[in-house]
Design an enzyme around this catalytic site. Structure first.
Site, PDB file in Angstrom:
ATOM      1  N   ASP A  87       5.792  -5.887   1.455  1.00 12.55           N
ATOM      2  CA  ASP A  87       5.917  -4.468   1.140  1.00 12.55           C
ATOM      3  C   ASP A  87       6.405  -3.731   2.384  1.00 12.55           C
ATOM      4  O   ASP A  87       6.130  -4.134   3.517  1.00 12.55           O
ATOM      5  CB  ASP A  87       4.586  -3.881   0.658  1.00 12.55           C
ATOM      6  CG  ASP A  87       3.484  -3.992   1.695  1.00 12.55           C
ATOM      7  OD1 ASP A  87       3.271  -5.111   2.220  1.00 12.55           O
ATOM      8  OD2 ASP A  87       2.834  -2.964   2.000  1.00 12.55           O
ATOM      9  N   GLU A 150       0.212  -4.267   2.624  1.00  8.00           N
ATOM     10  CA  GLU A 150      -0.168  -4.088   4.017  1.00  8.00           C
ATOM     11  C   GLU A 150       0.053  -2.661   4.485  1.00  8.00           C
ATOM     12  O   GLU A 150      -0.711  -2.145   5.302  1.00  8.00           O
ATOM     13  CB  GLU A 150       0.628  -5.069   4.895  1.00  8.00           C
ATOM     14  CG  GLU A 150       0.093  -5.224   6.307  1.00  8.00           C
ATOM     15  CD  GLU A 150       0.674  -4.227   7.307  1.00  8.00           C
ATOM     16  OE1 GLU A 150       0.174  -4.188   8.441  1.00  8.00           O
ATOM     17  OE2 GLU A 150       1.619  -3.479   6.945  1.00  8.00           O
TER      18      GLU A 150
END
Length: 466
Positions: A87, A150
């Site tokens: 991500d 994250e």
């Protein structure tokens, strides 16, 4: 085996795959969340792209409900973990080429996620592939663990480790070389309140995409009926922009006077590397006639945080010789007349600072303006023993592959290393390399992409060999 030769043979494929991976806009998207895509369709697309590639190329792959997965190679009881994330933060504005084009200019790949963390993820993937293709025998299993949240709340690794065993040791390629052995504590707060008035000057105020990014743009919409003299306001705003050496605009749209101020994005771990557009725009608005709800939104932004990212204004400043200063990034600011207002904070604090004291001070100051806080994420400071086997092996690899001393570093950033019982951050940023993470025109040089692939290949071999 000459690892550099093995990497150089695959240069074209490594670069092409990295570009393809970066071209997927894997940003958290709550609008497309589903059971199959817990963080949105584009993150799931990048996730599937990588897992499909790994399956095709003969790796064992295990998917945990779209939250996290691992790509496994090798045999043995113990596990070496490499924790990556796919991500990325939103692209933002002011790019030379679109943030997800992955365009190559001057031997650099420009894309959001090039350094954080999709470029290094591909380097680690190819490290495993080179070792597997060479038929290397191991004494441990190696798992490339793929996270998907994250940049937000770490729900991915939380989910993963509820179902999988903890690696005996490992690293996260998500910070700096040589080795990051210590990291600050990190906490995200949201302070919010309901708004009841449907009148006043400020109809809306929006700034910031993520709490861990310095906002690079802020927009305030003012009720044109409440503006006594538009020309005078335009002149005042222009003077303010010049005085603060920033850019912006004033436009009249329908019944609104729209003020836009452009700052400069940076990673929230060091707010001073950026220019917080939201705080600067608040600094202008505080000079205007505001009602009580507007003042309660604007005043704390200016009084507590404008030109103070260290918490000095609210008596929480703290510094550590190795980890540095406590920092506060105001990453999101939102005000909607007659609806609600929110202020989002990314706090980073070194070992020795009292989290309870910090939180109490923030709560008390915001409560004075009618705002109530909620702790969204909190990770305590993390540190590894400098004499641990993991640190010694990675130091040896780094020194032999680069010819430079493996200095042990402490940072304000937070990596997946803290999710491991024994973990450090290891790359990808080389000493002296410009840090463009979370900024416009983020890039990874092809030279550094290949160099880190060599280091990661050697590191995995040394950590997993019989």
């Amino acid at each position: 085996m000459n690892w550099k030769n093995e990497v150089d043979k695959r240069k074209g494929t490594i670069v092409k795959d990295t570009q393809s991976f970066l071209q997927i806009e894997s940003v958290l998207d709550e609008k497309t969340v589903s059971k199959q895509a817990p963080f949105g369709e584009k993150i799931r697309e990048a996730y599937d792209w990588l897992l499909h590639k790994a399956k095709q190329e003969g790796f064992k792959v295990k998917d945990h409900d779209g939250y996290a997965a691992h790509i496994e190679w090798g045999t043995g009881e113990e596990i070496v973990g490499i924790l990556c994330h796919i991500d990325v933060v939103p692209g933002g504005d002011d790019w030379t080429s679109p943030a997800f084009n992955a365009e190559i200019r001057d031997e650099k790949i420009y894309a959001r996620g090039a350094l954080d963390d999709k470029g290094p993820t591909m380097a680690c993937y190819y490290a495993l592939k080179i070792l597997k293709d060479a038929g290397i025998e191991t004494g441990k299993r190696v798992r490339l663990i793929i996270g998907t949240d994250e940049e937000s709340q770490w729900r991915c690794v939380d989910h993963y480790f509820k179902h999988e065993e903890m690696p005996s040791l490992g690293f996260a390629p998500d910070a700096d070389f040589p080795i990051i052995y210590a990291e600050k504590g990190i906490c995200d707060f949201i302070y919010e309140t309901k708004l009841t008035s449907n009148t006043g000057l400020v109809r809306s105020f929006h700034s910031g995409h993520r709490l861990n990014m310095v906002p690079d743009r802020a927009v305030a919409k003012l009720d044109i009926k409440q503006v006594e003299n538009t020309s005078k306001l335009r002149n005042l705003f222009h003077q303010y922009l010049v005085h603060n050496d920033c850019k912006g605009s004033l436009n009249i749209r329908d019944s609104n006077v729209e003020l836009t101020l452009n700052g400069f994005s940076a990673h929230g771990m060091e707010p001073e590397d950026g220019v917080n557009a939201g705080l600067l725009l608040a600094g202008f608005l505080i000079k205007l006639p505001l009602n009580i709800e507007e003042k309660n939104f604007i005043t704390p932004l200016v009084a507590m945080f404008l030109k103070d990212s260290r918490g000095e204004n609210i008596d929480i400043a703290y510094s550590d010789e190795q980890l540095g200063d406590l920092t506060i990034n105001i990453g999101q600011m939102m005000y909607e007349q007659g609806s609600e207002s929110k202020i989002g904070i990314n706090l980073r604090y070194p070992e020795g600072a009292s989290f309870d004291v910090i939180k109490r001070s923030l709560d008390d100051h915001f409560q004075a303006y009618g705002y109530v806080g909620d702790t969204r994420v909190h990770e305590t400071p993390h540190a590894m023993d400098k004499d641990h086997e993991l640190v010694k092996i990675l130091s040896k690899v780094y020194e032999e592959e680069t010819g430079e001393q493996a200095e042990l570093l402490a940072i304000g950033g937070g990596t997946y290393a803290r999710a491991l019982n024994a973990g450090v951050a290891f790359g990808p940023l080389f000493p002296g390399q410009k840090d463009v993470i979370h900024q416009a025109d983020e890039y990874i040089s092809i030279k550094h992409l290949l160099a880190m692939t060599v280091i990661y290949t050697r590191a995995v071999y040394e950590l997993a060999k019989r």
